[in-house]
Design a protein around this motif. Sequence first.
Motif, PDB file in Angstrom:
ATOM      1  N   LYS A  70       1.161  -0.856  -0.558  1.00  0.00           N
ATOM      2  CA  LYS A  70      -0.797   0.006   0.081  1.00  0.00           C
ATOM      3  C   LYS A  70       0.849   1.175   0.041  1.00  0.00           C
ATOM      4  O   LYS A  70       1.667   1.562   0.238  1.00  0.00           O
ATOM      5  N   GLY A  71      -0.071   2.727  -0.195  1.00  0.00           N
ATOM      6  CA  GLY A  71       0.857   3.186  -0.681  1.00  0.00           C
ATOM      7  C   GLY A  71       0.814   4.448   0.851  1.00  0.00           C
ATOM      8  O   GLY A  71       0.599   3.541   2.219  1.00  0.00           O
ATOM      9  N   ASP A 186      -5.877   8.902   0.966  1.00  0.00           N
ATOM     10  CA  ASP A 186      -5.027   7.335   0.159  1.00  0.00           C
ATOM     11  C   ASP A 186      -4.922   7.598  -1.155  1.00  0.00           C
ATOM     12  O   ASP A 186      -3.729   6.557  -1.813  1.00  0.00           O
ATOM     13  N   TYR A 188      -2.874   9.100  -2.513  1.00  0.00           N
ATOM     14  CA  TYR A 188      -1.653   9.227  -2.891  1.00  0.00           C
ATOM     15  C   TYR A 188      -0.922   8.785  -2.238  1.00  0.00           C
ATOM     16  O   TYR A 188      -0.618   8.143  -1.271  1.00  0.00           O
ATOM     17  N   PHE A 189       0.112   7.610  -3.391  1.00  0.00           N
ATOM     18  CA  PHE A 189       0.756   6.653  -2.949  1.00  0.00           C
ATOM     19  C   PHE A 189       2.570   6.981  -2.299  1.00  0.00           C
ATOM     20  O   PHE A 189       2.437   6.069  -1.180  1.00  0.00           O
ATOM     21  N   MET A 190       2.804   8.109  -3.343  1.00  0.00           N
ATOM     22  CA  MET A 190       3.414   8.054  -2.145  1.00  0.00           C
ATOM     23  C   MET A 190       3.693   9.744  -2.386  1.00  0.00           C
ATOM     24  O   MET A 190       3.615   9.977  -4.157  1.00  0.00           O
ATOM     25  N   GLU A 193       1.833  13.441  -0.509  1.00  0.00           N
ATOM     26  CA  GLU A 193       0.402  13.206   1.063  1.00  0.00           C
ATOM     27  C   GLU A 193       0.578  13.993   2.302  1.00  0.00           C
ATOM     28  O   GLU A 193      -0.466  15.023   3.071  1.00  0.00           O
ATOM     29  N   TRP A 233       5.895   8.886  -9.376  1.00  0.00           N
ATOM     30  CA  TRP A 233       4.914   8.560  -8.059  1.00  0.00           C
ATOM     31  C   TRP A 233       5.233  10.542  -7.780  1.00  0.00           C
ATOM     32  O   TRP A 233       3.913  10.429  -7.381  1.00  0.00           O
ATOM     33  N   SER A 237       1.642  12.612  -8.065  1.00  0.00           N
ATOM     34  CA  SER A 237       1.376  13.350  -7.168  1.00  0.00           C
ATOM     35  C   SER A 237       1.973  14.984  -7.057  1.00  0.00           C
ATOM     36  O   SER A 237       0.059  15.566  -6.398  1.00  0.00           O
TER      37      SER A 237
END
Length: 245
Positions: A70-71, A186, A188-190, A193, A233, A237
Motif C-alpha cells: 500500500k501507499g 489514500d 497519494y501513493f507516495m 500526502e 510517483w 502526486s
Amino acid sequence: MSGTEARGVCLSIVSHGQGRLIRPLLGDLLALRERLTEVIVTLNIPEDEAFLAEFQDRLPIRVLRNAQPKGFGANHNGAFAASTAPFFVVVNPDIRLRDFALDALLAAAAEPGAGVAAPVVYASDGQLQDSARRFPTVARLVRRKLGGPQGPDYSLGQVPLAVDWVAGMFMVFRREVYASVGGFDDRYFMYFEDVDLCHRLHRAGLRVLLLPQARVIHDAQRASRRQLKYFVWHLSSACRYLLTA
C-alpha cells in the motif's frame, strides 16, 4: 499535561523491507517506553521479522502485515484505524531519536487549535533539513528543479513556529484531529500526502507547528529515489495536489 495523557501515544512505522533501519529506531524508543501505548509496525512487503524479536517484550509492539503493498498514507491510516491511543505519531523508518523532547511535541499537539506538531529535522551529518516549507506552487517547484534556492523556508527561533506544512518524517496528532480531517488521502501513493494533509488542516482552521526544541535525525536512504517509478510517483502526486489544492 497529565501522566496518563503523556503515556497515551501510538507510533506508526511502515517498513518496506527496512528492518535494518527500524531496529536502531526501536532501540531509541526504549528510552520512551513508559510513554508509549502502542508501536504499530506495518510490514508493507514480506520480510525477515528478526529485527522485531528482541523488542517484543520491551516495547508494546503490534505488527500489521499487508497482503499487497500500500501507499504511505494508506498504511498510516490503517495503523490509525487499529490504534486506540489519544496521540497518533507518524514516524519514518530512517528517523533516529537522541535526547528527544517527546513531551514538548505532545504538549504542542494538545494545544487548542493545533493540527499537527513536528520536530526540526537534521541529517546524520548535522545539516538542517528543509522539513518545514511553504505550500508548493508551480513556480516554486520549477525553481527548485532548476537549481533555485534549496535552503529552509523558515528561520528558526526559540519558540514553536506556525508553518505551511511539515514533512511526514515525524508528525504528532491528537487522535480527534487526525480523525476529523480523515487522515491522509489514500489517493497519494507516495509524495505530497503530507502537504495535502497540512493543507486540509489549515482549511479546518488548525495550525501546523514546528518545534525548535524537539529534534530528530533523518538517516536518509536516497539511492532508490533515482529510479523512474519514484519520479513518476512524485510527478503524479504533484499534479494531483496542484490541481486540487
